[in-house]
Design a protein around this motif. Structure first.
Motif, mmCIF file in Angstrom:
data_model
loop_
_atom_site.group_PDB
_atom_site.id
_atom_site.type_symbol
_atom_site.label_atom_id
_atom_site.label_comp_id
_atom_site.label_asym_id
_atom_site.label_seq_id
_atom_site.Cartn_x
_atom_site.Cartn_y
_atom_site.Cartn_z
ATOM 1 N N VAL A 1 -56.584 12.484 7.187
ATOM 2 C CA VAL A 1 -56.477 12.629 8.640
ATOM 3 C C VAL A 1 -55.548 13.760 9.064
ATOM 4 N N CYS A 2 -54.399 13.877 8.380
ATOM 5 C CA CYS A 2 -53.350 14.743 8.913
ATOM 6 C C CYS A 2 -53.316 16.132 8.285
ATOM 7 N N THR A 3 -53.681 16.247 7.035
ATOM 8 C CA THR A 3 -53.484 17.515 6.345
ATOM 9 C C THR A 3 -54.324 18.629 6.956
ATOM 10 N N ASN A 4 -55.505 18.287 7.464
ATOM 11 C CA ASN A 4 -56.356 19.339 8.027
ATOM 12 C C ASN A 4 -56.050 19.660 9.477
ATOM 13 N N SER A 5 -55.371 18.750 10.176
ATOM 14 C CA SER A 5 -55.223 18.960 11.612
ATOM 15 C C SER A 5 -53.834 19.440 12.014
ATOM 16 N N LEU A 6 -52.906 19.532 11.059
ATOM 17 C CA LEU A 6 -51.540 19.935 11.405
ATOM 18 C C LEU A 6 -51.077 21.093 10.531
ATOM 19 N N PHE A 7 -50.201 21.936 11.076
ATOM 20 C CA PHE A 7 -49.487 22.939 10.281
ATOM 21 C C PHE A 7 -48.154 22.349 9.870
ATOM 22 N N TYR A 8 -47.680 22.730 8.699
ATOM 23 C CA TYR A 8 -46.437 22.167 8.188
ATOM 24 C C TYR A 8 -45.362 23.234 8.032
ATOM 25 N N SER A 9 -44.142 22.848 8.366
ATOM 26 C CA SER A 9 -42.976 23.694 8.115
ATOM 27 C C SER A 9 -42.267 23.151 6.873
ATOM 28 N N ALA A 10 -41.773 24.052 6.044
ATOM 29 C CA ALA A 10 -41.055 23.623 4.840
ATOM 30 C C ALA A 10 -39.568 23.914 4.988
ATOM 31 N N PHE B 1 -37.376 12.118 6.023
ATOM 32 C CA PHE B 1 -37.519 11.953 4.572
ATOM 33 C C PHE B 1 -37.925 10.524 4.238
ATOM 34 N N GLU B 2 -39.006 10.096 4.917
ATOM 35 C CA GLU B 2 -39.559 8.775 4.691
ATOM 36 C C GLU B 2 -40.635 8.846 3.611
ATOM 37 N N THR B 3 -41.120 7.678 3.183
ATOM 38 C CA THR B 3 -42.229 7.627 2.226
ATOM 39 C C THR B 3 -43.546 7.852 2.980
ATOM 40 N N ALA B 4 -44.647 7.805 2.253
ATOM 41 C CA ALA B 4 -45.971 7.997 2.861
ATOM 42 C C ALA B 4 -46.242 6.969 3.952
ATOM 43 N N ILE B 5 -45.598 5.813 3.877
ATOM 44 C CA ILE B 5 -45.835 4.762 4.876
ATOM 45 C C ILE B 5 -45.308 5.189 6.245
ATOM 46 N N GLY C 1 -57.899 3.194 10.820
ATOM 47 C CA GLY C 1 -58.880 3.477 9.778
ATOM 48 C C GLY C 1 -58.266 3.597 8.400
ATOM 49 N N VAL C 2 -57.052 3.090 8.233
ATOM 50 C CA VAL C 2 -56.434 3.141 6.907
ATOM 51 C C VAL C 2 -57.062 2.073 6.028
ATOM 52 N N GLY C 3 -57.453 2.449 4.847
ATOM 53 C CA GLY C 3 -58.006 1.469 3.924
ATOM 54 C C GLY C 3 -59.510 1.339 4.039
ATOM 55 N N SER C 4 -60.085 1.928 5.079
ATOM 56 C CA SER C 4 -61.531 1.809 5.214
ATOM 57 C C SER C 4 -62.205 2.733 4.201
ATOM 58 N N GLY C 5 -63.365 2.373 3.824
ATOM 59 C CA GLY C 5 -64.118 3.215 2.893
ATOM 60 C C GLY C 5 -63.856 2.872 1.441
ATOM 61 N N GLY C 6 -62.847 2.046 1.177
ATOM 62 C CA GLY C 6 -62.582 1.687 -0.215
ATOM 63 C C GLY C 6 -63.485 0.550 -0.660
ATOM 64 N N ASP C 7 -63.620 0.393 -1.977
ATOM 65 C CA ASP C 7 -64.478 -0.665 -2.517
ATOM 66 C C ASP C 7 -63.912 -2.043 -2.201
ATOM 67 N N GLU C 8 -62.597 -2.089 -2.018
ATOM 68 C CA GLU C 8 -61.931 -3.378 -1.848
ATOM 69 C C GLU C 8 -62.098 -3.923 -0.435
ATOM 70 N N GLY C 9 -62.640 -3.124 0.461
ATOM 71 C CA GLY C 9 -62.777 -3.573 1.842
ATOM 72 C C GLY C 9 -61.542 -3.236 2.654
ATOM 73 N N ASP C 10 -61.622 -3.506 3.935
ATOM 74 C CA ASP C 10 -60.577 -3.061 4.863
ATOM 75 C C ASP C 10 -59.228 -3.751 4.662
ATOM 76 N N ASN C 11 -59.242 -4.939 4.119
ATOM 77 C CA ASN C 11 -57.996 -5.696 4.036
ATOM 78 C C ASN C 11 -57.086 -5.248 2.913
ATOM 79 N N PHE C 12 -57.674 -4.661 1.883
ATOM 80 C CA PHE C 12 -56.862 -4.298 0.725
ATOM 81 C C PHE C 12 -56.192 -2.947 0.951
ATOM 82 N N ILE C 13 -55.127 -2.968 1.756
ATOM 83 C CA ILE C 13 -54.409 -1.730 2.048
ATOM 84 C C ILE C 13 -53.131 -1.712 1.228
ATOM 85 N N THR D 1 -51.037 7.471 1.654
ATOM 86 C CA THR D 1 -51.147 8.837 1.129
ATOM 87 C C THR D 1 -52.573 9.347 1.332
ATOM 88 N N ASP D 2 -53.554 8.503 1.006
ATOM 89 C CA ASP D 2 -54.956 8.908 1.176
ATOM 90 C C ASP D 2 -55.241 9.223 2.635
#
Ligand SMILES: O=C(O)CCC(=O)c1ccccc1C(=O)O
Ligand SMILES: [Mg+2]
Length: 348
Positions: A129-138, A303-307, A105-117, A123-124
């Motif tokens: 998806v993840c920020t609400n369902s997981l606890f984070y350690s710093a 220490f990867e990027t958002a990808i 479901g990455v890229g869905s919901g955008g004006d550009e359509g599903d292909n424009f990822i 990050t979006d």
């Protein structure tokens, strides 16, 4: 049926905000590779190869050599037959394949359509998806610096911290540890990560100290586990320690790759397994292993990027069985990630 994908990749370098100090030494620049697969219908999947050779994955050079020898068009067959010697590549290619298949479901919901990822769609998706369902350690900095860092992080909402040990003299670290325990708010969870840097005697001393804190009802901070107290070669001693103390041990360097994970499990490890999806290898085989053996896991970043982070966090959300905080806490880099990714792939 085989599918064909256009394959493109870009090597990257990112400077850490501050030097990362562990028992393995200092780390200033994270190097990796961003890759993009485009299928015949134009659907895009992004992937990231972020090796840590000192931890047990391939080197960046080996990953680059692998990417360079591939043709411009690749098939699923190539993606699913990357050798085990290239675990970070297995992760990067397979997660790009999964993202491109659309089921995330990455890229869905955008004006550009599903292909424009774009990479920033990741990050979006993390935020959706993840920020609400997981606890984070710093991650706290090693040594005394931890004492004046945790508070800002606490205010940002982190209640689980990881502190690197085995960096300075044990007497100094034990003293700082006591100050930390004294000042951390009630119900904080604290992880200690030695990165294999303790001697057998030092490991016993740390575990005894932690057990004493645990037995003391006046200490309201929970010491969650000690991570990789001894070097990889001393697996049997860690196994023995894990059966001798109340304080849990998590193995990390010992299980950097799927092959090591299977071997440690086979040799009887029933403590905690740190999983770094970014270097462990094939996500589909990781899923199978976790489902089959129901291991006690804690997921952790490389220490990867958002990808890479999106792919890793999806696995964490899917495979964590204990609601344990994931070690994907804070942004450790100098440049703002979204603009940095945009300039890396400047034809977006
Ligand atoms: O696990 C975490 O909480 C943060 C990530 C982390 O500590 C780490 C990141 C890159 C390489 C090694 C390690 C480590 O756990 O030793
Ligand atoms: Mg570790």
């Amino acid at each position: 049926m085989t599918n064909d994908y256009r394959f493109e990749f870009r090597p990257y370098q990112r400077r850490f905000l501050r030097t990362l100090t562990t028992n393995h030494g200092n780390w200033n620049i994270r190097e990796g590779i961003i890759l993009r697969l485009t299928d015949e219908s134009g659907k895009i999947g992004w992937g990231e190869i972020a090796p840590i050779s000192w931890f047990g994955s391939e080197t960046l050079e080996q990953a680059l050599d692998f990417c360079r020898q591939l043709p411009k068009e690749i098939t699923d067959e190539i993606i699913f037959s990357i050798p085990d010697e290239l675990p970070a590549c297995q992760f990067g290619f397979e997660s790009a394949y999964e993202m491109g298949s659309g089921e995330w479901g990455v890229g869905s919901g955008g004006d550009e359509g599903d292909n424009f990822i774009t990479p920033n769609s990741c990050t979006d998706a993390i935020n959706r998806v993840c920020t609400n369902s997981l606890f984070y350690s710093a991650l706290l900095p090693a040594g005394e610096a931890a004492l004046n860092q945790w508070e800002t992080l606490w205010e940002q909402g982190y209640h689980t911290f990881k502190w690197k040990i085995g960096v300075y003299a044990i007497a100094d670290e034990l003293e700082i540890f006591e100050s930390l325990i004294d000042t951390l708010p009630d119900f904080t969870k604290l992880r200690l990560d030695a990165n294999g840097g303790l001697s057998y005697e030092e490991a016993n001393l740390w575990l005894r100290t932690c057990d004493n804190f645990k037995a003391n009802a006046e200490v309201p901070v929970e010491i969650e586990f000690i991570e990789q107290p001894l070097p990889v070669e001393q697996f049997q001693q860690m196994l023995e320690l894990s059966l001798s103390y109340e304080t849990a041990i998590a193995i990390d360097e010992s299980v950097a790759t799927l092959r090591q994970l299977a071997a440690c499990h086979q040799q009887g490890w029933r403590g905690i397994f740190v999983i770094k999806p970014g270097i462990v290898g094939s996500p589909s085989r990781l899923r199978n292993f976790c489902h089959q053996y129901k291991i006690n896991t804690v997921f952790s970043s490389v220490f990867e990027t958002a990808i890479g982070r999106l792919a890793a966090l999806r696995l964490a959300a899917e495979l964590s069985r204990n609601n344990r905080a994931v070690g994907f806490g804070i942004d450790h880099f100098l440049e703002q990630e979204e603009t940095w990714l945009q300039s890396l792939w400047n034809d977006l």
